[in-house]
Enzyme design. Structure first.
Site, PDB file in Angstrom:
ATOM      1  N   ALA A  48     -56.875-105.697  -0.608  1.00 11.90           N
ATOM      2  CA  ALA A  48     -55.970-105.715  -1.751  1.00 11.90           C
ATOM      3  C   ALA A  48     -54.836-106.720  -1.540  1.00 11.90           C
ATOM      4  CB  ALA A  48     -55.400-104.325  -2.012  1.00 11.90           C
ATOM      5  N   GLU A  57     -68.461-115.935   7.288  1.00 12.10           N
ATOM      6  CA  GLU A  57     -68.647-116.745   8.489  1.00 12.10           C
ATOM      7  C   GLU A  57     -67.674-116.333   9.589  1.00 12.10           C
ATOM      8  OE1 GLU A  57     -69.010-119.639   4.920  1.00 12.10           O
ATOM      9  OE2 GLU A  57     -68.078-117.707   5.376  1.00 12.10           O
TER      10      GLU A  57
END
Length: 140
Positions: A48, A57
């Protein structure tokens, strides 16, 4: 398509299904291939507080480091959702390119990155995605 490439793309798609992306609804998966045959996956993890979001990645590299891997990275596959955007191949963001460079540099490799789109897989080396990269040698 080579067996490694196919396996990596499949692993990245499987990882993307586990993404925590409630804000963007853009599920990304990554799969790293190492010279010993290991495949380590990661998925994006949103927060959030957007700046705390982790890319697929980066999560995969962190998992690899957590398993004691220091180098040996030879290939990476990155996939996004097929129903978002224009369907073009996605590439690692700048932060992820630098993160991949760190682990690749430890083994002196220049991994091929499979950037997967809906109808195309773009193959490019990390050094082409991140020319003139900053790395550990700059700190010595």
């Amino acid at each position: 398509m080579s067996d490694i490439k196919e396996s990596l793309i499949e692993a990245a798609h499987a990882a993307a299904k586990e993404a925590y992306a409630p804000y963007s609804n853009y599920q990304v998966g990554a799969a790293l291939f190492f010279d010993d045959g290991a495949i380590i996956t990661g998925t994006n993890v949103e927060n959030a507080s957007y700046g705390l979001t982790l890319c697929a990645e980066t999560v995969a590299v962190a998992r690899a480091f957590g398993e004691g891997r220091r180098g040996g990275l030879t290939a990476v596959a990155v996939v996004g959702p097929k129903d978002k955007g224009d369907g073009a191949p996605i590439t690692p963001c700048g932060r992820c390119r630098q993160t991949l460079n760190e682990i690749a540099g430890l083994g002196g490799t220049d991994p091929v990155i499979y950037c997967v789109g809906n109808d195309e897989v773009r193959e490019v080396t990390l050094s082409k995605l991140l020319p003139h990269a900053f790395g550990p040698d700059h700190l010595a």
